[in-house]
Write an enzyme that holds these catalytic residues in place. Structure first.
Site, PDB file in Angstrom:
ATOM      1  CB  ILE A  30     -12.348  39.545  94.362  1.00  8.84           C
ATOM      2  CG1 ILE A  30     -11.626  40.504  94.915  1.00  8.84           C
ATOM      3  CG2 ILE A  30     -11.880  38.500  93.548  1.00  8.84           C
ATOM      4  CD1 ILE A  30     -12.282  41.148  96.153  1.00  8.84           C
ATOM      5  CG  HIS A  93     -20.474  31.673  89.738  1.00  8.32           C
ATOM      6  ND1 HIS A  93     -19.752  30.400  89.798  1.00  8.32           N
ATOM      7  CD2 HIS A  93     -19.727  32.045  88.485  1.00  8.32           C
ATOM      8  CE1 HIS A  93     -18.656  30.281  89.034  1.00  8.32           C
ATOM      9  NE2 HIS A  93     -18.473  31.519  88.282  1.00  8.32           N
ATOM     10  CG  HIS A  95     -19.306  35.717  85.328  1.00 10.57           C
ATOM     11  ND1 HIS A  95     -18.158  36.116  86.086  1.00 10.57           N
ATOM     12  CD2 HIS A  95     -19.155  34.262  85.487  1.00 10.57           C
ATOM     13  CE1 HIS A  95     -17.524  35.059  86.269  1.00 10.57           C
ATOM     14  NE2 HIS A  95     -18.072  34.074  85.997  1.00 10.57           N
TER      15      HIS A  95
HETATM   16  P1  5GP Z   1     -15.642  31.050  87.021  1.00  7.62           P
HETATM   17  O1  5GP Z   1     -15.767  29.931  88.056  1.00  7.62           O
HETATM   18  O2  5GP Z   1     -16.939  31.590  86.410  1.00  7.62           O
HETATM   19  O3  5GP Z   1     -14.576  30.712  85.837  1.00  7.62           O
HETATM   20  O4  5GP Z   1     -14.915  32.399  87.578  1.00  7.62           O
HETATM   21  C1  5GP Z   1     -15.255  32.541  88.924  1.00  7.62           C
HETATM   22  C2  5GP Z   1     -15.129  34.138  89.193  1.00  7.62           C
HETATM   23  O5  5GP Z   1     -15.254  34.421  90.505  1.00  7.62           O
HETATM   24  C3  5GP Z   1     -13.849  34.781  88.685  1.00  7.62           C
HETATM   25  O6  5GP Z   1     -14.331  36.034  87.779  1.00  7.62           O
HETATM   26  C4  5GP Z   1     -13.350  35.554  89.774  1.00  7.62           C
HETATM   27  O7  5GP Z   1     -12.639  36.645  89.990  1.00  7.62           O
HETATM   28  C5  5GP Z   1     -14.479  35.300  91.010  1.00  7.62           C
HETATM   29  N1  5GP Z   1     -14.035  35.021  92.309  1.00  7.62           N
HETATM   30  C6  5GP Z   1     -12.866  34.152  92.720  1.00  7.62           C
HETATM   31  N2  5GP Z   1     -12.793  34.068  93.910  1.00  7.62           N
HETATM   32  C7  5GP Z   1     -13.482  35.118  94.390  1.00  7.62           C
HETATM   33  C8  5GP Z   1     -13.746  35.683  95.939  1.00  7.62           C
HETATM   34  O8  5GP Z   1     -13.085  35.151  96.759  1.00  7.62           O
HETATM   35  N3  5GP Z   1     -14.301  36.966  95.880  1.00  7.62           N
HETATM   36  C9  5GP Z   1     -15.295  37.424  94.910  1.00  7.62           C
HETATM   37  N4  5GP Z   1     -15.709  38.398  95.086  1.00  7.62           N
HETATM   38  N5  5GP Z   1     -15.217  36.764  93.860  1.00  7.62           N
HETATM   39  C10 5GP Z   1     -14.301  35.730  93.559  1.00  7.62           C
END
Ligand code: 5GP
Length: 130
Positions: A30, A93, A95
């Site tokens: 997002i 997840h 990226h």
């Molecule tokens: P991390 O956990 O790898 O640090 O980051 C989580 C990623 O998930 C971030 O890049 C953030 O922008 C994305 N993210 C968080 N909440 C949402 C959501 O509700 N929808 C989507 N599509 N992405 C999300």
């Protein structure tokens, strides 16, 4: 409590979906670092990527490879970079980020794309998934 990604997988929260199969789901981040930035997640909710068992981990990577090949076809770029962070969302997840240089992987600088742009990108990548 279900993670935000489980809610997305279950359709309780909207997303720009790229692909899914019985065990995996892919959708646009997002707050993308670059246009086409995609998250690939296992449907089985495990907090951290490196806590997945070997079979789940390998299977997720193979699914990510398919998605990466599709992103490559749609977003002009030199490589699809892969990152594991997991500091924000406790649901494993990967990226996938289209890059032309190392600097394109800067998670401190996120982009704001319009709904239309996100929709179009998701539709194109989704159509390219084989
Ligand atoms: P991390 O956990 O790898 O640090 O980051 C989580 C990623 O998930 C971030 O890049 C953030 O922008 C994305 N993210 C968080 N909440 C949402 C959501 O509700 N929808 C989507 N599509 N992405 C999300």
């Amino acid at each position: 409590m279900a993670s935000i990604f489980t809610k997305i997988i279950n359709g309780e929260i909207p997303c720009y979906k790229i692909a899914e199969d019985d065990r995996h789901f892919a959708f646009l981040d997002i707050n993308p670092v670059a246009a086409g930035h995609t998250l690939v997640v296992p449907k089985h909710e495990v907090s951290y990527l490196f806590d997945l068992d070997d079979d789940e981990y390998v299977s997720l990577e193979l699914f990510a490879k398919k998605v990466a090949k599709a992103i490559e076809q749609v977003i002009p770029c030199k490589r699809i970079a892969e990152a594991v962070i997991g500091l924000e969302v406790p649901h494993a997840h990967i990226h996938l980020i289209p890059i032309n240089s190392e600097g394109d992987m800067d998670f401190r600088h996120k982009q704001q794309l319009s709904v239309e742009e996100m929709k179009t990108i998701a539709e194109k990548i989704s159509a390219a998934v084989k």
